[in-house]
Structure formats: structure tokens, C-alpha cells
Enzyme design. Structure first.
Site, PDB file in Angstrom:
ATOM      1  N   ASP A  12       0.867  -1.190   0.000  1.00  0.00           N
ATOM      2  CA  ASP A  12       0.000   0.000   0.000  1.00  0.00           C
ATOM      3  C   ASP A  12       0.900   1.234   0.000  1.00  0.00           C
ATOM      4  O   ASP A  12       1.752   1.385   0.866  1.00  0.00           O
ATOM      5  CB  ASP A  12      -0.890  -0.028   1.251  1.00  0.00           C
ATOM      6  CG  ASP A  12      -1.955   1.064   1.236  1.00  0.00           C
ATOM      7  OD1 ASP A  12      -3.010   0.863   1.849  1.00  0.00           O
ATOM      8  OD2 ASP A  12      -1.724   2.132   0.634  1.00  0.00           O
ATOM      9  N   ASP A 110      -3.663   2.135  -5.432  1.00  0.00           N
ATOM     10  CA  ASP A 110      -2.348   2.120  -4.773  1.00  0.00           C
ATOM     11  C   ASP A 110      -2.133   0.916  -3.869  1.00  0.00           C
ATOM     12  O   ASP A 110      -1.257   0.939  -3.013  1.00  0.00           O
ATOM     13  CB  ASP A 110      -2.150   3.417  -3.977  1.00  0.00           C
ATOM     14  CG  ASP A 110      -2.770   3.357  -2.595  1.00  0.00           C
ATOM     15  OD1 ASP A 110      -3.824   2.711  -2.441  1.00  0.00           O
ATOM     16  OD2 ASP A 110      -2.183   3.934  -1.661  1.00  0.00           O
ATOM     17  N   GLU A 111      -2.894  -0.144  -4.094  1.00  0.00           N
ATOM     18  CA  GLU A 111      -2.876  -1.237  -3.132  1.00  0.00           C
ATOM     19  C   GLU A 111      -3.087  -2.581  -3.827  1.00  0.00           C
ATOM     20  O   GLU A 111      -3.979  -2.709  -4.666  1.00  0.00           O
ATOM     21  CB  GLU A 111      -4.036  -0.966  -2.169  1.00  0.00           C
ATOM     22  CG  GLU A 111      -4.132  -1.816  -0.982  1.00  0.00           C
ATOM     23  CD  GLU A 111      -5.449  -1.515  -0.241  1.00  0.00           C
ATOM     24  OE1 GLU A 111      -5.954  -2.426   0.383  1.00  0.00           O
ATOM     25  OE2 GLU A 111      -5.962  -0.379  -0.323  1.00  0.00           O
TER      26      GLU A 111
HETATM   27  P1  TTP Z   1      -5.235   5.048   0.741  1.00  0.00           P
HETATM   28  O1  TTP Z   1      -4.214   4.003   0.483  1.00  0.00           O
HETATM   29  O2  TTP Z   1      -6.370   4.721   1.653  1.00  0.00           O
HETATM   30  O3  TTP Z   1      -4.550   6.347   1.359  1.00  0.00           O
HETATM   31  P2  TTP Z   1      -3.135   6.982   1.057  1.00  0.00           P
HETATM   32  O4  TTP Z   1      -2.334   6.165   0.125  1.00  0.00           O
HETATM   33  O5  TTP Z   1      -3.331   8.393   0.653  1.00  0.00           O
HETATM   34  O6  TTP Z   1      -2.451   7.015   2.487  1.00  0.00           O
HETATM   35  P3  TTP Z   1      -1.909   5.786   3.359  1.00  0.00           P
HETATM   36  O7  TTP Z   1      -2.152   4.536   2.556  1.00  0.00           O
HETATM   37  O8  TTP Z   1      -0.459   6.056   3.565  1.00  0.00           O
HETATM   38  O9  TTP Z   1      -2.686   5.829   4.607  1.00  0.00           O
HETATM   39  O10 TTP Z   1      -5.864   5.543  -0.605  1.00  0.00           O
HETATM   40  C1  TTP Z   1      -5.106   5.652  -1.795  1.00  0.00           C
HETATM   41  C2  TTP Z   1      -5.515   6.876  -2.574  1.00  0.00           C
HETATM   42  O11 TTP Z   1      -6.893   6.809  -2.858  1.00  0.00           O
HETATM   43  C3  TTP Z   1      -5.314   8.164  -1.817  1.00  0.00           C
HETATM   44  O12 TTP Z   1      -4.003   8.686  -1.991  1.00  0.00           O
HETATM   45  C4  TTP Z   1      -6.384   9.052  -2.353  1.00  0.00           C
HETATM   46  C5  TTP Z   1      -7.480   8.114  -2.781  1.00  0.00           C
HETATM   47  N1  TTP Z   1      -8.591   8.153  -1.803  1.00  0.00           N
HETATM   48  C6  TTP Z   1      -9.658   9.016  -2.028  1.00  0.00           C
HETATM   49  O13 TTP Z   1      -9.692   9.710  -3.055  1.00  0.00           O
HETATM   50  N2  TTP Z   1     -10.665   9.087  -1.108  1.00  0.00           N
HETATM   51  C7  TTP Z   1     -10.663   8.342   0.049  1.00  0.00           C
HETATM   52  O14 TTP Z   1     -11.587   8.430   0.867  1.00  0.00           O
HETATM   53  C8  TTP Z   1      -9.560   7.434   0.268  1.00  0.00           C
HETATM   54  C9  TTP Z   1      -9.505   6.617   1.516  1.00  0.00           C
HETATM   55  C10 TTP Z   1      -8.548   7.399  -0.682  1.00  0.00           C
HETATM   56 MG    MG Z   2      -2.133   4.095   0.404  1.00  0.00          MG
END
Ligand code: TTP
Ligand code: MG
Length: 390
Positions: A12, A110-111
Site C-alpha cells: 500500500d 495504490d494497493e
Molecule cells: P489510501 O491508500 O487509503 O490512502 P493513502 O495512500 O493516501 O495514504 P496511506 O495509505 O499512507 O494511509 O488511498 C489511496 C488513494 O486513494 C489516496 O491517496 C487518495 C485516494 N482516496 C480518495 O480519493 N478518497 C478516500 O476516501 C480514500 C480513503 C482514498
Molecule cells: Mg495508500
């Protein structure tokens, strides 16, 4: 350490959208960056997509109203969502995943989960493979990934989360319970507000509390789900990584029995290769936009030339036309050719339609080709072929 039956990796990216913006604009590094709706001086009505870890110190989170984020940190840098850019970065990261194993399950932009049970040996150990993924992403994409490694998907995902940011956490089979039991029940898959309310009423606050509970009590209060929860709490989750065989390209090539400088001989062979390729592409329900020609001369000098155009095709005559055009442009004088090959890539699903309007000519051609496919499959590939090949 005892041998584990499966090694699952969860990757992630950290603060994905915000990290890309910081990567592309060094002046944003180390600063609170919020990607999302326009804050309009605190009056904006949208939400936060994500924010940098610097912004998280101010209590800003994904999905929070942008107006609240503005109040909490008015001096942050607010940026709009540039989803096309993030998708491109995501594709690059997925390309890296596929270099470690074909068993990749995409979860989001991103995961992903990777089943590396079959492929970690090349890297010495599963943990080394994870280190390598992290460093490849850092070097080639310029971003930080958090990685979890465990015998099950759920534990791998929890592990990547607890290490954030820049995490690398391994939970091996013999430490599964030590890792899981102290965690709050909300970390288990399937525990939302309602279930956690029931569990708390039963006096269960940690995963260990569930694991040690009487299964009957759990099923009485939560139905069949209670049993699944009990299994999950004990680390027993055999969900597979759902991956699909990903074919990037398909090719055919042939070495002539005797090197030849006769254009006719080469083009006939090329046509044959295109027909075979067409049959294989169609059997896999694929078509492609890029055609690559490969020609090796007697002296082993090898040329490859590509052309990319729409529409994507799996029709033998169209692949041939593109390949032949490339061959003509090569201008091989009197040199003899030893090998000729053709490849189709930039593959898409054969059912993907690129036209807004129905294209009757292509539909007719499609019917013709499905008849050709049936004849070839029934009576052999040479049962029917293009006349110019004879
Ligand atoms: P995440 O992996 O949940 O968040 P992140 O990568 O920004 O942060 P981290 O993993 O380090 O906690 O989500 C990936 C991307 O998806 C995030 O950069 C932006 C998008 N996203 C949204 O647009 N809305 C949301 O509610 C979430 C959770 C994520
Ligand atoms: Mg993330």
C-alpha cells in the site's frame, strides 16, 4: 522457523496522491499537502481525497470535509485531484509487481496483494523479496510503499498498515497469534460499527478476546458470521489472492530452412505467421494495437520495428498489412533473411469497443473470422488460408 504454506504480500503506497505531488514539486516536500476539493477559503463543499503525513498531524484525514481541513490547517497546500497522472503512476507500480510474480490481485489504485509462495526463492527469502519491491518502487517511481508479509491476506494487510509510513512488517506463522491477539476487534475483516457494538457488549475488545471466546456465544449473537470471525481471529483465513493470467503480447516467428532474399517467400511466411497469431489471439479473446516485425539477417543482425494504430485488431489481414508495411520500410537490400517474426501487443479485451457508432464492415469481418476460426479448429490450420499465400 516452521515452513509456511503461503506467503502473501500486501503493498500500500504511503499518502499516494499527495506523495506524487510532493515528488513532482520538491517545494512541497516536508509540508502539509492536501489533495481534494477546492477549499474556497473555507467555504468549499467537497472532501479531502488524501493528505501528506505532515498534514495528518493536524488531524486531517481522507473523506473529511475540505472546509474542516481548511480550518484545521489553513496554511496547507491545497491541490486538485489529477487522477490521470495518478493512474499512470499506478500502472508503473503494477508493472513492477508483475516482475515479482504474476499472482497479483489489484485492490485499488495504490494497493495490491501478491502471492509470492512460488516466486520468493529467487530472492533468497520472502522478506528479501519485499525489500526488493520497496526499493524498486523507490528508485524507479520515486515513492514510498508500505509492505506487509504474512501467511494470510488479512494479516498481510494489517501488517502493511501498522508499519506505515515506510513500513515493512513480517508476521510469520509461528507469531500469528502474538501479532493478532492484542489488536482491537475493529481490525478484523467484517467488523464494522454494528458488529463491534455487539462484541463490546459481550466484553470482547481485542482479537484475542474473540479467539478465546466460546464459538457458540459468537454464533448466538452474530449468526454464521460469528464463526467466520472466530476463525479470522485465530488467523485461519484461506482466501486466495485472486489473480488473472496477464498476457502482455503474443508472437510467432520462424527461421527459414535456407536463408532467403526473395521478398515473396518472406511475405508468404509472414502471412502464415499472422494467420496463426490471429487464431491464437482470438482464442484468448484478445486484440492489440501494436504490431512489431522482427527480421534477422544471415549475419544475425536483427531488426525490430513497431507500429501502433487503432483500431486494435486480431484479424490476420490487418496484422499482416501492418507487418508488411514495416517490412517494406526496412529496405533490406540484397541481404538474405534468416528469421522473420511478428508480435501483437498493447492488448485489450476483444470485446472492448472503440467506436461510438456500429461499424457494419467490421461486424461482417468479425463473422467471417469466426467462421475461419471454426474451420481451422475443426479441420486444421491449413484447411483454409489466404489465397496470396498459395
Ligand atoms: P489510501 O491508500 O487509503 O490512502 P493513502 O495512500 O493516501 O495514504 P496511506 O495509505 O499512507 O494511509 O488511498 C489511496 C488513494 O486513494 C489516496 O491517496 C487518495 C485516494 N482516496 C480518495 O480519493 N478518497 C478516500 O476516501 C480514500 C480513503 C482514498
Ligand atoms: Mg495508500
Amino acid at each position: 522457523m516452521r515452513e509456511q504454506s503461503r506467503y502473501i504480500v500486501h503493498v500500500d503506497m504511503d499518502a499516494f496522491f499527495a506523495a506524487i505531488e510532493q515528488r513532482d514539486n520538491p517545494s512541497l516536500r516536508g509540508r502539509p499537502v492536501i489533495v481534494g476539493a477546492n477549499p474556497e477559503g473555507g467555504k468549499g463543499r467537497g472532501v479531502v481525497s488524501t493528505c501528506s503525513y505532515e498534514a495528518r498531524k493536524f488531524g486531517i484525514r481522507s473523506a473529511m470535509p475540505i472546509s474542516l481541513a481548511y480550518r484545521r490547517c489553513p496554511h496547507a497546500v491545497f491541490l486538485p485531484v489529477d487522477i490521470d497522472k495518478y493512474r499512470k503512476v499506478s500502472r508503473r507500480i503494477y508493472e513492477i509487481f508483475y516482475e515479482f510474480t504474476p499472482r497479483v490481485e489489484a485492490v485499488s489504485i495504490d494497493e495490491a496483494f501478491l502471492d509470492i509462495t512460488e516466486s520468493f526463492h529467487r530472492f533468497g527469502s520472502p522478506l528479501n523479496l519485499c525489500r526488493e519491491i520497496k526499493s524498486r518502487i523507490k528508485e524507479e517511481v520515486g515513492l514510498i510503499a508500505s509492505v506487509g508479509l504474512a501467511p494470510t491476506k488479512m494479516v498481510a494487510k494489517i501488517a502493511s498498515g501498522v508499519g506505515k509510513p515506510d513500513g515493512l512488517v513480517e508476521v510469520d506463522a509461528s507469531h500469528l497469534e502474538d501479532f493478532l491477539f492484542p489488536l482491537p476487534v475493529e481490525k478484523l475483516w467484517g467488523v464494522g460499527e454494528r458488529v463491534s457494538f455487539v462484541l463490546h457488549r459481550l466484553g470482547m475488545y481485542t482479537i484475542g478476546d474473540i479467539a478465546c471466546a466460546d464459538v457458540d456465544v459468537l454464533t448466538r449473537h452474530l449468526g454464521k458470521g460469528g464463526y467466520s470471525l472466530w476463525l479470522l481471529a485465530r488467523g485461519k483465513d484461506n482466501q486466495d489472492v485472486y489473480w488473472e493470467e496477464r498476457i502482455k503480447s503474443m508472437s510467432q516467428e520462424v527461421t527459414f530452412q535456407r536463408d532467403t532474399s526473395e521478398y515473396e517467400v518472406v511475405t508468404k511466411k509472414l502471412m502464415e505467421l499472422c494467420e496463426r497469431l490471429s487464431l491464437r489471439l482470438r482464442a484468448s479473446n484478445l486484440k492489440g494495437r501494436t504490431v512489431t516485425l522482427k527480421v534477422r539477417l544471415s549475419g544475425f543482425r536483427t531488426y525490430t520495428r513497431s507500429i501502433t494504430c487503432t483500431p486494435a485488431t486480431n484479424f490476420a489481414d490487418e496484422i499482416y498489412q501492418r507487418a508488411q508495411a514495416l517490412l517494406r520500410r526496412l529496405e533490406i537490400k540484397k541481404e538474405k533473411i534468416r528469421l522473420v517474426g511478428v508480435r501483437v501487443s498493447s492488448l485489450v479485451d476483444a470485446g472492448d469497443d472503440e467506436f461510438i457508432f456500429r461499424d457494419y464492415r467490421r461486424e461482417r469481418k468479425e463473422r467471417l473470422y469466426s467462421t475461419i476460426d471454426r474451420i481451422k479448429n475443426k479441420f486444421g490450420e491449413e484447411a483454409i488460408c489466404y489465397a496470396r499465400r498459395k
